[in-house]
Design a protein around this motif. Sequence first.
Motif, short mmCIF file in Angstrom:
data_model
loop_
_atom_site.label_atom_id
_atom_site.label_comp_id
_atom_site.label_asym_id
_atom_site.label_seq_id
_atom_site.Cartn_x
_atom_site.Cartn_y
_atom_site.Cartn_z
N LEU A 143 0.85 -1.19 0.00
CA LEU A 143 0.00 0.00 0.00
C LEU A 143 0.89 1.24 0.00
O LEU A 143 1.92 1.28 0.67
N GLY A 144 0.46 2.26 -0.73
CA GLY A 144 1.26 3.47 -0.79
C GLY A 144 0.41 4.71 -1.01
O GLY A 144 -0.79 4.63 -1.26
N GLY A 145 1.06 5.86 -0.87
CA GLY A 145 0.37 7.13 -1.04
C GLY A 145 0.51 7.98 0.21
O GLY A 145 0.58 7.47 1.33
N ALA A 146 0.55 9.29 0.01
CA ALA A 146 0.74 10.21 1.13
C ALA A 146 -0.39 10.09 2.16
O ALA A 146 -0.16 10.24 3.36
N PHE A 147 -1.60 9.83 1.70
CA PHE A 147 -2.72 9.73 2.64
C PHE A 147 -2.49 8.61 3.64
O PHE A 147 -2.65 8.80 4.85
N LEU A 148 -2.11 7.41 3.16
CA LEU A 148 -1.90 6.29 4.07
C LEU A 148 -0.68 6.51 4.96
O LEU A 148 -0.67 6.13 6.14
N GLU A 149 0.35 7.12 4.40
CA GLU A 149 1.54 7.36 5.20
C GLU A 149 1.25 8.32 6.35
O GLU A 149 1.70 8.11 7.49
N GLN A 150 0.45 9.35 6.09
CA GLN A 150 0.19 10.35 7.12
C GLN A 150 -0.97 9.94 8.03
O GLN A 150 -0.90 10.13 9.25
N ALA A 151 -2.02 9.40 7.48
CA ALA A 151 -3.21 9.10 8.28
C ALA A 151 -3.07 7.81 9.07
O ALA A 151 -3.53 7.72 10.22
N ALA A 152 -2.45 6.79 8.48
CA ALA A 152 -2.37 5.50 9.15
C ALA A 152 -0.96 5.13 9.56
O ALA A 152 -0.74 4.09 10.19
N GLY A 153 0.00 5.94 9.21
CA GLY A 153 1.38 5.64 9.57
C GLY A 153 1.98 4.48 8.82
O GLY A 153 2.95 3.87 9.28
N LEU A 154 1.40 4.15 7.66
CA LEU A 154 1.93 3.02 6.88
C LEU A 154 3.14 3.48 6.09
O LEU A 154 3.04 4.39 5.26
N PRO A 155 4.27 2.88 6.31
CA PRO A 155 5.47 3.29 5.58
C PRO A 155 5.39 2.89 4.12
O PRO A 155 4.74 1.91 3.75
N ALA A 156 6.04 3.65 3.28
CA ALA A 156 6.07 3.34 1.86
C ALA A 156 6.96 2.12 1.60
O ALA A 156 7.82 1.77 2.41
#
Length: 512
Positions: free
Chosen positions: A283-296
């Motif tokens: 999973l990727g994208g700025a939204f997931l990185e910022q909202a869910a803390g998922l690293p790229a």
Amino acid sequence: MNALTKRGLALVCAAAMLSTGTSAFAAEESSSGIAVQLDGQTLSFTDVVPEVKDARTFLPFRAVFEAMGAQVSYSASNQTVTAVRDGTTVTMALGGTAATVERSGVTTHIPMDAAPYAHDNRTYVPVRFAAQAFGCAVGWDAGDRTVILIDMEKLVEETLSKYDFTYLEKYLAYGQKYRTGIWDMNADFDASLDMTGLLLGSTAESAPITLDGTLEGVMAGGAKMDAAMGLTMDLRPFLKALTDGQNGGMSASDTELLDALAEEGIHMELRGDLESGQLYISLGGAFLEQAAGLPADTWYSMDMSAIYEDMGLDYGALMEMITGDVDYTALLSLLLSTVEPNDKDTAYSELTQAVDLAAQLLRDDAWAVSGNDRILHYALEQDGVAADFTFTLTMRGDDVSAYDLSVELSADVDGSAPMSISLQESMDADGRMEASMQCDAAGLMDLEFSMSGRYTEGKTAPETEPPKGAVVVDLTAPEAPADPVPTSGDPAEVVIDKIYTTGGGFIGVTEG
């Protein structure tokens, strides 16, 4: 009747049989007066009888499963009982809480909520698991203290033998085409969901949530896959409507997140092999990185076979349904795993009628002939509810070359709150597909979805594992590591443990 016909009708039969009802399969602590009914007939026991232990009913293994046509054996060296019927082998160990089901070379371990045991040189087992592995429905009539077993394989086989299903067979053969070999696929889709009427009243101005996406990928053998999807979702008009044009207290970072979701969106890649049950998602994208803390650039792994086992489901049966390499028995056992007949006097006759009705709906005589088209049409209207179903097959010579499906449902019971659902799906002779859905819930919620795409013959097999050196987090391990650990330069290797869940709704029965 061939396997394709039986697989297709199994879906309809299972849906019809859901009306039979469900009930808990537990008995009072009394060993007297427990009966066993198989296909509407009460079984007689000579030197063994059903027993109750720990609020569970147990049936004698050998007596019941030999009555079902299985070959039964006992191994004293490892204290296991085995039942074999029509290529399916079910094994249980005394004191063990898992049944092993082997079918078409696929072995599945299914947890049980009660363990087999020995008494007076007889083995008693929780029969539900073995019976369902053989395609049987299992239930409990509490009022008459009767275990109900219905051999669905036998029932469906006998019913289908009365009719011809040529057109259904040809359609299923057409569908099998895309589960054989390598196929490239691409699709564009969009959706709109408007809930302003539900939340703000019917006079509120429309402010739908919109979604747009694309999908590209490769499938091989109907099981191996590598697909990439991108989608954007715009929540801004909807949230603005909810807050009456204000920002609702959202911070600048919240606004940036909504902009990122609407403009850049979310990117996902899926790789895996369904036969082994191993899937990987990135999973990727700025939204997931910022909202869910998922690293790229991180991949997440799931062992689907382990997840199904821990839920008490037969993953092997699911795979046989997807790949189309087995007859309807596996599909029925999967779909009927939670169906529990609860009336010994009516259960068998009701299931028999349901299967026969499903067969008649799809038999050759039900299709109309119009040039190269074969049309199946049903319409129903009663008590304010209307349904219209049209399924058209286009023939090229003796084979199906295209199909079109249309379903219209509506309900206006009291004349004040009409609801409607419309579904369309089609595929042409060149592998181009179209699908759409519209749902209007009494003016309070409106949903629209559309998709178009195409299958084309491919040449390159899909990648089924993450790239070399990828960071992989195991989602099905009991405790995932706090920080993902990169793999070595070798192809990604992941050790996957089972996800621990509790299976619900299972009943205990003994057999020996």
